[in-house]
Scaffold this motif. Structure first.
Motif, PDB file in Angstrom:
ATOM      1  N   TYR A 130      26.941  14.388  70.770  1.00 53.30           N
ATOM      2  CA  TYR A 130      26.762  13.966  69.329  1.00 53.30           C
ATOM      3  C   TYR A 130      27.668  15.060  68.196  1.00 53.30           C
ATOM      4  O   TYR A 130      28.072  16.039  68.782  1.00 53.30           O
ATOM      5  CB  TYR A 130      25.251  14.274  68.940  1.00 53.30           C
ATOM      6  CG  TYR A 130      24.216  13.349  69.353  1.00 53.30           C
ATOM      7  CD1 TYR A 130      24.216  12.097  68.936  1.00 53.30           C
ATOM      8  CD2 TYR A 130      23.508  13.762  70.638  1.00 53.30           C
ATOM      9  CE1 TYR A 130      23.305  11.333  69.418  1.00 53.30           C
ATOM     10  CE2 TYR A 130      22.626  12.924  71.015  1.00 53.30           C
ATOM     11  CZ  TYR A 130      22.219  11.471  70.538  1.00 53.30           C
ATOM     12  OH  TYR A 130      21.372  10.728  71.045  1.00 53.30           O
ATOM     13  N   ARG A 149      20.261  12.631  60.688  1.00 50.06           N
ATOM     14  CA  ARG A 149      20.701  12.165  62.118  1.00 50.06           C
ATOM     15  C   ARG A 149      22.158  12.517  62.615  1.00 50.06           C
ATOM     16  O   ARG A 149      22.929  12.241  61.850  1.00 50.06           O
ATOM     17  CB  ARG A 149      20.600  10.640  62.246  1.00 50.06           C
ATOM     18  CG  ARG A 149      19.084  10.186  62.797  1.00 50.06           C
ATOM     19  CD  ARG A 149      18.890   8.724  62.893  1.00 50.06           C
ATOM     20  NE  ARG A 149      20.218   8.258  63.903  1.00 50.06           N
ATOM     21  CZ  ARG A 149      20.332   6.951  64.166  1.00 50.06           C
ATOM     22  NH1 ARG A 149      19.674   6.030  63.807  1.00 50.06           N
ATOM     23  NH2 ARG A 149      21.330   6.679  64.925  1.00 50.06           N
ATOM     24  N   SER A 150      22.303  13.051  63.822  1.00 50.56           N
ATOM     25  CA  SER A 150      23.659  13.411  64.041  1.00 50.56           C
ATOM     26  C   SER A 150      24.370  12.236  64.557  1.00 50.56           C
ATOM     27  O   SER A 150      23.817  10.922  64.722  1.00 50.56           O
ATOM     28  CB  SER A 150      23.424  14.323  65.324  1.00 50.56           C
ATOM     29  OG  SER A 150      23.064  15.497  65.126  1.00 50.56           O
ATOM     30  N   THR A 151      25.516  12.014  64.410  1.00 45.36           N
ATOM     31  CA  THR A 151      26.295  10.975  64.874  1.00 45.36           C
ATOM     32  C   THR A 151      26.832  10.850  66.317  1.00 45.36           C
ATOM     33  O   THR A 151      27.127  11.970  66.860  1.00 45.36           O
ATOM     34  CB  THR A 151      27.620  10.471  63.939  1.00 45.36           C
ATOM     35  OG1 THR A 151      28.264  12.044  63.605  1.00 45.36           O
ATOM     36  CG2 THR A 151      27.354   9.964  62.764  1.00 45.36           C
ATOM     37  N   PHE A 152      26.832   9.662  66.883  1.00 39.79           N
ATOM     38  CA  PHE A 152      27.150   9.436  68.423  1.00 39.79           C
ATOM     39  C   PHE A 152      28.590   9.431  68.469  1.00 39.79           C
ATOM     40  O   PHE A 152      29.343   9.044  67.885  1.00 39.79           O
ATOM     41  CB  PHE A 152      26.673   8.116  68.665  1.00 39.79           C
ATOM     42  CG  PHE A 152      26.923   7.591  69.992  1.00 39.79           C
ATOM     43  CD1 PHE A 152      25.888   8.236  71.260  1.00 39.79           C
ATOM     44  CD2 PHE A 152      27.882   6.922  70.402  1.00 39.79           C
ATOM     45  CE1 PHE A 152      26.025   7.716  72.402  1.00 39.79           C
ATOM     46  CE2 PHE A 152      28.094   6.549  71.896  1.00 39.79           C
ATOM     47  CZ  PHE A 152      27.080   6.786  72.757  1.00 39.79           C
TER      48      PHE A 152
END
Length: 162
Positions: free
Chosen positions: A75, A83-86
């Motif tokens: 992440y 929210r963390s990004t994928f």
């Protein structure tokens, strides 16, 4: 009964997709195995992060380890956003884990997309191995009894009479 411990050494990643709008990413890795989850530290603003972190997992059922899946998700850590990004994922079958009796090879796994629309690139370098740990032997009953006894220890240094 012997227990088994799985170690996942998250070494590094290469050529990650920039995700922070400034041409970099602040990556961390979540590793899931057999209902257990571990997380690496975040390496800030680096598309080729070096973690060199060992994450340990207990293998609950030695017989079914080969059918278990180890899942890693990389992440991008967004401190100011919830929210963390994928950045990509890797799934590794338990049947590929090696027993550590020597040097474990560093293997690079290409990061996979979560969906057709994911913008993913790069790879992650891992070392994955397990060790079987023998149970610790219980202390001998004799020493335990002596330790609990209030009797003075036997005198030493006396010469035997002839």
């Amino acid at each position: 009964m012997a227990s088994r411990k799985l170690t996942v050494e998250v070494c590094n990643a290469k050529n990650l997709m920039p995700k922070d709008g400034q041409g970099t990413a602040s990556a961390y890795v979540i590793v899931d195995f057999d209902g257990q989850r571990r997380r690496t530290k975040t390496i800030f603003r680096d598309l080729n992060p070096q973690w060199e972190e060992k994450l340990e997992f207990l293998v609950h059922d030695v017989e079914s380890m080969a059918s278990e899946m180890l899942e890693l998700i990389v992440y991008n850590d967004k401190k100011n956003v919830k929210r963390s990004t994928f950045l990509g994922k890797v799934k590794i079958s338990g049947s590929t884990f090696v027993k550590s009796d020597s040097e474990v090879p560093l293997i690079y796994y290409p990061l996979e997309k979560r969906s057709v629309f994911s913008q993913i690139k790069g790879e992650i370098g891992l070392k994955v191995w397990y060790v079987d740990e023998e149970p610790r032997p219980a202390p001998p009953a004799m020493e335990e009894a002596e330790a609990k006894s209030d009797a003075p220890p036997p005198a030493e240094g006396r010469e035997e009479r002839r």
